[in-house]
Design a protein around this motif. Sequence first.
Motif, PDB file in Angstrom:
ATOM      1  N   GLY A   1       0.923  -1.126   0.007  1.00 14.20           N
ATOM      2  CA  GLY A   1       0.185   0.075   0.010  1.00 14.20           C
ATOM      3  C   GLY A   1       0.858   1.194   0.000  1.00 14.20           C
ATOM      4  O   GLY A   1       2.276   1.077   0.274  1.00 14.20           O
ATOM      5  N   PRO A   2       0.444   2.553  -0.155  1.00 13.90           N
ATOM      6  CA  PRO A   2       1.022   3.748  -0.356  1.00 13.90           C
ATOM      7  C   PRO A   2       1.654   4.086   1.150  1.00 13.90           C
ATOM      8  O   PRO A   2       0.988   3.569   2.127  1.00 13.90           O
ATOM      9  CB  PRO A   2       0.134   4.617  -0.650  1.00 13.90           C
ATOM     10  N   ALA A   3       2.727   4.780   1.244  1.00 16.96           N
ATOM     11  CA  ALA A   3       3.165   5.260   2.235  1.00 16.96           C
ATOM     12  C   ALA A   3       2.177   6.316   3.113  1.00 16.96           C
ATOM     13  O   ALA A   3       1.617   7.033   2.288  1.00 16.96           O
ATOM     14  CB  ALA A   3       4.711   5.961   2.158  1.00 16.96           C
ATOM     15  N   LEU A   4       1.752   6.322   4.159  1.00 18.96           N
ATOM     16  CA  LEU A   4       0.942   7.027   5.101  1.00 18.96           C
ATOM     17  C   LEU A   4       1.909   7.799   5.860  1.00 18.96           C
ATOM     18  O   LEU A   4       2.753   7.652   6.938  1.00 18.96           O
ATOM     19  CB  LEU A   4       0.181   6.377   5.913  1.00 18.96           C
ATOM     20  N   ASN A   5       1.811   9.477   5.515  1.00 29.48           N
ATOM     21  CA  ASN A   5       2.355  10.356   6.010  1.00 29.48           C
ATOM     22  C   ASN A   5       2.014  10.572   7.793  1.00 29.48           C
ATOM     23  O   ASN A   5       0.881  10.964   7.703  1.00 29.48           O
ATOM     24  CB  ASN A   5       2.310  11.560   5.640  1.00 29.48           C
ATOM     25  N   GLU A   6       2.822  10.638   8.506  1.00 35.68           N
ATOM     26  CA  GLU A   6       2.227  10.473   9.848  1.00 35.68           C
ATOM     27  C   GLU A   6       1.734  12.188  10.144  1.00 35.68           C
ATOM     28  O   GLU A   6       0.999  12.277  11.155  1.00 35.68           O
ATOM     29  CB  GLU A   6       3.383  10.234  11.123  1.00 35.68           C
ATOM     30  N   GLU A   7       2.390  13.043   9.562  1.00 34.67           N
ATOM     31  CA  GLU A   7       2.005  14.280   9.999  1.00 34.67           C
ATOM     32  C   GLU A   7       0.616  14.637   9.612  1.00 34.67           C
ATOM     33  O   GLU A   7       0.064  15.540  10.072  1.00 34.67           O
ATOM     34  CB  GLU A   7       3.129  15.021   9.486  1.00 34.67           C
ATOM     35  N   THR A   8       0.231  14.346   8.260  1.00 34.98           N
ATOM     36  CA  THR A   8      -0.794  14.679   7.644  1.00 34.98           C
ATOM     37  C   THR A   8      -1.931  13.540   7.941  1.00 34.98           C
ATOM     38  O   THR A   8      -3.195  13.671   7.594  1.00 34.98           O
ATOM     39  CB  THR A   8      -0.615  14.695   6.293  1.00 34.98           C
ATOM     40  N   ASN A   9      -1.644  12.177   8.327  1.00 39.75           N
ATOM     41  CA  ASN A   9      -2.577  11.261   8.437  1.00 39.75           C
ATOM     42  C   ASN A   9      -3.124  11.100  10.120  1.00 39.75           C
ATOM     43  O   ASN A   9      -2.229  10.812  10.763  1.00 39.75           O
ATOM     44  CB  ASN A   9      -2.230   9.996   8.091  1.00 39.75           C
ATOM     45  N   GLU A  10      -4.310  11.362  10.331  1.00 36.87           N
ATOM     46  CA  GLU A  10      -4.777  11.299  11.641  1.00 36.87           C
ATOM     47  C   GLU A  10      -5.329   9.768  12.114  1.00 36.87           C
ATOM     48  O   GLU A  10      -5.435   9.731  13.217  1.00 36.87           O
ATOM     49  CB  GLU A  10      -5.898  12.006  11.777  1.00 36.87           C
ATOM     50  N   ASP A  11      -5.085   8.705  11.132  1.00 31.26           N
ATOM     51  CA  ASP A  11      -5.618   7.440  11.365  1.00 31.26           C
ATOM     52  C   ASP A  11      -4.496   6.553  12.007  1.00 31.26           C
ATOM     53  O   ASP A  11      -4.844   5.409  12.347  1.00 31.26           O
ATOM     54  CB  ASP A  11      -6.315   6.854  10.211  1.00 31.26           C
ATOM     55  N   VAL A  12      -3.082   7.116  12.128  1.00 36.75           N
ATOM     56  CA  VAL A  12      -2.359   6.322  12.602  1.00 36.75           C
ATOM     57  C   VAL A  12      -1.574   6.606  13.816  1.00 36.75           C
ATOM     58  O   VAL A  12      -1.800   7.944  14.214  1.00 36.75           O
ATOM     59  CB  VAL A  12      -0.874   6.251  11.382  1.00 36.75           C
ATOM     60  N   VAL A  13      -1.311   5.871  14.671  1.00 41.65           N
ATOM     61  CA  VAL A  13      -0.706   6.207  16.107  1.00 41.65           C
ATOM     62  C   VAL A  13       0.800   6.701  15.691  1.00 41.65           C
ATOM     63  O   VAL A  13       1.740   6.220  15.132  1.00 41.65           O
ATOM     64  CB  VAL A  13      -0.511   5.005  16.968  1.00 41.65           C
ATOM     65  N   LYS A  14       1.222   8.057  16.003  1.00 39.99           N
ATOM     66  CA  LYS A  14       2.540   8.681  15.822  1.00 39.99           C
ATOM     67  C   LYS A  14       3.607   8.198  16.586  1.00 39.99           C
ATOM     68  O   LYS A  14       3.615   7.545  17.607  1.00 39.99           O
ATOM     69  CB  LYS A  14       2.388  10.053  16.449  1.00 39.99           C
ATOM     70  N   SER A  15       4.604   7.783  15.724  1.00 39.25           N
ATOM     71  CA  SER A  15       6.020   7.332  16.344  1.00 39.25           C
ATOM     72  C   SER A  15       6.860   8.608  16.940  1.00 39.25           C
ATOM     73  O   SER A  15       6.336   9.671  16.662  1.00 39.25           O
ATOM     74  CB  SER A  15       6.748   6.725  15.113  1.00 39.25           C
ATOM     75  N   LYS A  16       7.631   8.163  17.639  1.00 36.97           N
ATOM     76  CA  LYS A  16       8.638   9.133  18.399  1.00 36.97           C
ATOM     77  C   LYS A  16      10.139   8.702  17.821  1.00 36.97           C
ATOM     78  O   LYS A  16      10.506   7.489  17.613  1.00 36.97           O
ATOM     79  CB  LYS A  16       8.498   8.979  19.865  1.00 36.97           C
ATOM     80  N   ILE A  17      10.788   9.947  17.723  1.00 38.64           N
ATOM     81  CA  ILE A  17      12.106   9.759  17.331  1.00 38.64           C
ATOM     82  C   ILE A  17      12.880  10.068  18.724  1.00 38.64           C
ATOM     83  O   ILE A  17      12.848  11.212  19.107  1.00 38.64           O
ATOM     84  CB  ILE A  17      12.569  10.991  16.257  1.00 38.64           C
ATOM     85  N   ILE A  18      13.914   9.011  18.811  1.00 33.65           N
ATOM     86  CA  ILE A  18      14.686   9.330  19.882  1.00 33.65           C
ATOM     87  C   ILE A  18      16.389   9.726  19.404  1.00 33.65           C
ATOM     88  O   ILE A  18      16.736   8.901  18.955  1.00 33.65           O
ATOM     89  CB  ILE A  18      14.609   7.989  20.947  1.00 33.65           C
ATOM     90  N   GLN A  19      16.665  10.658  19.843  1.00 35.36           N
ATOM     91  CA  GLN A  19      17.920  11.150  19.435  1.00 35.36           C
ATOM     92  C   GLN A  19      19.031  10.683  20.258  1.00 35.36           C
ATOM     93  O   GLN A  19      18.690  10.605  21.419  1.00 35.36           O
ATOM     94  CB  GLN A  19      17.984  12.946  19.610  1.00 35.36           C
ATOM     95  N   GLY A  20      20.110  10.410  19.866  1.00 35.31           N
ATOM     96  CA  GLY A  20      21.430   9.798  20.586  1.00 35.31           C
ATOM     97  C   GLY A  20      21.149   8.298  20.824  1.00 35.31           C
ATOM     98  O   GLY A  20      21.960   7.784  21.375  1.00 35.31           O
ATOM     99  N   TYR A  21      20.229   7.592  20.010  1.00 33.61           N
ATOM    100  CA  TYR A  21      19.992   6.017  20.104  1.00 33.61           C
ATOM    101  C   TYR A  21      19.775   5.576  18.706  1.00 33.61           C
ATOM    102  O   TYR A  21      19.636   6.350  17.892  1.00 33.61           O
ATOM    103  CB  TYR A  21      18.827   5.744  20.992  1.00 33.61           C
TER     104      TYR A  21
END
Length: 273
Positions: A209-229
């Motif tokens: 399926g197509p890529a779902l942009n987390e910023e514009t798609n409200e139907d997905v659970v947002k991921s977190k970016i952890i800096q330094g890991y």
Amino acid sequence: MVRSLWSAATGMNAQQTNVDTIANNLANVNTVGYKSQVAQFKSLLYQTLQTATTTANGDPKPTTSQVGLGVRNSSINSIFTQGSLLASNSNTSFAIEGEGYFAVRGADGNTYYTRNGDFTWATNGTRGLILTNQDGLPVLSSRGRTITLGREYIANRVTISEDGTVCYPDGNNNPQPLDDMVIGMYQFNNPGGLVRQGDTMWAVSGASGPALNEETNEDVVKSKIIQGYLEGSNVQVADEMVNLIIAQRAYEMNSKAITTSDEMLQTANNLKR
């Protein structure tokens, strides 16, 4: 007898592919963002020796007599479980907590996706800095653009928030978000349908399926970016070693079946003597 030779040979070929897959997993145990693979098997067609009928005495015989013709590899599936988080001294090391993927632009101009967040700031000629992966491919923002900083920015002072926003300290040393500077995070309805490009890169397919942009798609659970890991591989060495032993034993059993069939054929050939 020839049927048993062929069936055992297909088993040896299938187990060889299984061992190759396990060996590749073990070889990539320290590869950042690597997702382990598992070989799946499928039985070949069955040959009907006798259909459901009656015996010579007229008694009903409701079951058929079928014999299998071997096995083959049906697919090699990727396991998309979360890898362990590994601390890194680099401020351009990013791990993903969640189902998201980073997006990078390949040398062919197409967009590929990865969980490998081992990035770096590279010089972009005289225009400043650009965020790339270790192969020099630019990392894309949530709007599909390259993440570029002007010449006035110092790379080691740049920080990234949990939502991927690129920040730079102001005069009071407080991180301030930069306009339109958000590292893109994408998800897929079916990650198993992604096409592997190398060890940690993935391409979109009709099955994923197509890529779902987390910023514009409200139907997905947002991921977190952890800096330094960094996200390590999800290869479980103990499990892979057990699977390797099982594959080896299966290979040996198929080899024994070939040896036994060969001995039976020799016995049949010697009957005329």
